[in-house]
Each structure stands twice: as C-alpha cells, then as structure tokens.
Enzyme design. Sequence first.
Site, PDB file in Angstrom:
ATOM      1  N   LYS A  88       0.825  -1.215   0.000  1.00  4.26           N
ATOM      2  CA  LYS A  88       0.000   0.000   0.000  1.00  4.26           C
ATOM      3  C   LYS A  88       0.864   1.273   0.000  1.00  4.26           C
ATOM      4  O   LYS A  88       0.408   2.330  -0.412  1.00  4.26           O
ATOM      5  CB  LYS A  88      -0.970  -0.024   1.170  1.00  4.26           C
ATOM      6  N   ASP A  89       2.106   1.159   0.429  1.00  2.84           N
ATOM      7  CA  ASP A  89       3.009   2.311   0.379  1.00  2.84           C
ATOM      8  C   ASP A  89       3.221   2.825  -1.046  1.00  2.84           C
ATOM      9  O   ASP A  89       3.437   4.015  -1.246  1.00  2.84           O
ATOM     10  CB  ASP A  89       4.377   1.944   0.962  1.00  2.84           C
TER      11      ASP A  89
END
Length: 469
Positions: free
Chosen positions: A112-113
């Site tokens: 998700k980064d």
Amino acid sequence: MRYISTRGQAPALNFEDVLLAGLASDGGLYVPENLPRFTVEEIASWSGLPYHELAFKVMRPFVTGSIPDADFKQILEETYGVFAHSAVAPLRQLDSNEWVLELFHGPTLAFKDFALQLLGRLLDYVLAKRGERVVIIGATSGDTGSAAIEGCRRCDNVDIFILHPHNRVSEVQRRQMTTIFGDNIHNIAIEGNFDDCQEMVKDSFADQGFLKGTRLVAVNSINWARIMAQIVYYFHAALQLGGPARSVAFSVPTGNFGDIFAGYLARNMGLPISQLVVATNRNDILHRFMSGNRYDKDTLHPSLSPSMDIMVSSNFERLLFDLHGRNGAAVAELMSAFKASGKLSVEEERWVEARKLFDSLAVDDAQTCKTIAEVFTKTGELLDPHTAIGVYAARECRRSLATPMVTLGTAHPVKFPEAVEKAGVGKALELPAHLADLFERPERCTVLKNDLKAMQAFVSEHGNRGKPL
Ligand SMILES: *Cc1c(COP(=O)(O)O)cnc(C)c1O
C-alpha cells in the site's frame, strides 16, 4: 485526461478533482474515459529505467493537464526514493520461471506504500496550488492506516485522522501508526470494532457540518490515484522478465480488487499479460464469481491473512463496467439489484470474456501455513500469509510453465507473525533496520467512545494542524 463514473450519471472530472473525490455523486467509481495505449516498441524502450522514471512514463498520460511534467517527475523521484531497497520492487526467484515481486520495502512494509506515498505528495501538491486544506478520515483494521499516515506525515495541507478498533489491531500494526508524530497526525482508537469505525467514516461523509467547510477526502482503495500507482509495478516486473517481447502471468493476493485491477489495466495499456490469478482467502466472493459467475455476499470469516478479509470487493465494479461495454446504466442497475439481494451474476458471454484473462483460487488458513513452511524449507524465503496465498494459487492455476509467473509479494512477514509461527518455521522474525526500535518508540493515540458525535467533535477541535477548524 478525463474521468467518468462507472454508473454514468456523475459529471466527468479532471485528474485533480478525481484525486480529491471519493465515490462519484451517482454512487459509482471513477475510471479514465480513454485508457492510454503503448506500443510494444515504446514499452521495450523503457527497459532498464529506474523505478521512478518508469513510473513517469506509465502514469504521465493520467495526469496530463493537471501536473506539469517537471513537477510530476520530482514528485515521483521523492516518492520512490523513500523505499528501503534501491530497486524499489525487486524480484526474487522461487523456482524455475516462478517469482515473487517484493512490494514491501516501503516505510510500512506493505504494497500500500506504493500508492499512499504518492497520494500524500500529490494531494499536498494540488492543495498548495489551490491554497486549500483538507481533512482525511479513514478507518483501518491494520495496513491501510499506517500506510496512509506515513504517506501524509509531511503534508502541509492535510490533517489525517485514522480510526482503529481499540485493542483489536496487532501490536506491530498499532505501533506503525501511533509512533508517527506530527501536528497533523491523529490516531484515534475507538472502543468498538472495525465496522463501527467504518460506519463513523461513512456517516461523516454523509453529513459534513462538523467540518465547517473544510473538504473531506477519502484514501480508501477506491481512490483512482491508488489504482494508477499500482499499474507501474506490473510493467516493472515484466520488463525484468523478457517483456514486452514475451508475456508474463501474475498471481495477486486479492481483497478489494484494487491491486489486481491495476494489472488488468496494465494489460489493456499494451503490456502482454497472459493470465491474472485472483488469489483469495476464505473470504472468496471473487473466487465464486470467477469460478462460477456467482458474486454473492457472504458473512465475514476472520483469517490469518486479515488484509484480505472482506465481504464485497469495492473495485470489482470497475471490471463490471468494462464487461458491460462501459454502459453506466447497465452497471447502475446491476449494482442496485446487488444492494437489494446481495447476489450478482452477469450474462454468460461476459463471464466467459472475463475468464479469458482471470483464473482464481480460495486458499484456507491451513494451506496458507503449509505453503509458508514449504517455500521456506525449499528456498529459505519467508513469505507473509497474503503472499503465500498468492504463491499457492499461482501454482494451482498456472496455465503455462513456459510463461514467467510472478506473485505479488504484498507484505513483509514480520507484520503477520501469527501465521508464520503457526507455519512452524524456526526463523526468528526481525524488523527491518528502519523499524528496528519500533517497540521502544513512544506512542500517541486518543481513545474515544464508540460515539459518532464524540469523534466528530475531536476532528473539529484538532483538524487544522492540531488546532480547531
Ligand atoms: C490491502 C492488501 C491486500 C489486498 O489488496 P486489494 O487491492 O484490496 O485487493 C493484500 N495483501 C496485503 C498485505 C494488503 O495489505
């Protein structure tokens, strides 16, 4: 680039507005009006580019008209410069022609980064230009909250409030949120469960009076910019493995259908992808659709891969839109019937069309642990439970041994110690260097009753860099 709603009734928006928008006003999701298409020669010419330069090539058409090239390049260089591995998304070989794409070298150790580091910077850029500030309110059961907070910590124009269920997230996940300090970072532990948190976010979007005119922004997985950022690593992986001259297959641990939808878009943009495997845990609504054309809502089953514990997949509507020839009215009808009955299937030929590209498998906890153990014994690689589900599904569903198969490695195993311990692998889990002192860091968090008004009052009191709105 213009963006249109999957339900056909909302106004078209440009990139800037789609970045700040959540759901479209007709309840649909925004998608590009026309997807850019690259030739094989063009894609081949990107081979060897550093990640951020490839990201520029792939995403540029989506932001054209909103962000000048030089600014976008700089944003991307900063975004992917914070990743702990210089290749950003390295490939690791598991077996002959079988790979894991490691997407967990970002600040919070999950894929998700890739999207949220970019989203924070894009928001800040656009807001500075407009002279606006916004408030983000999000609910998390773990991964999204920490990635969103990390993505926004340096934003001058964003205050972020992340709600998590008090005492119901793992210690690593909690600390990844509560040890980040800033005037604009607000962790709230709600004395309730994840659904209570999510409900509060929904209710806050419905009635925004408490924000006194400040705009409320969503960072959940339906945000278009998140999908956009995830397209890049499919190109990155394929280019390492002989693409675009040859096809590549991907297996994707899937919950809300965001990550794998990005792969589907990569293919439609010209990247030769021969197969996409939807890998789910027991929460298998997508597997039931892909295997039998039944997208039917079930109850929630907690699993060892909690980031894929979902009942419905919010981004699936974007695929339905394409399967229905981009007919918004047809999608609106289908979704309203689904809302009423909890059941959905599509006409046979549309389903057959989807199955040309997608295969699927649901993997239970026992098989997940078994796969972690097997892969560790054979290769020394320790997989997290989500990635293990992807690897097992890849092996079961693979159409061709001659085509490279890449499983997306969505999280670092240290985030999910329970599954790794259950798998019985003896290797001690170690936090990567940048998080080595996570358990010693001070924490900051406010515990609130499960009460909408109390939460909203807290936001009004602190929503302007810690000061009242
Ligand atoms: C969010 C998440 C997923 C699911 O991704 P979707 O885009 O929702 O399909 C899988 N694995 C991990 C570790 C995640 O954090």
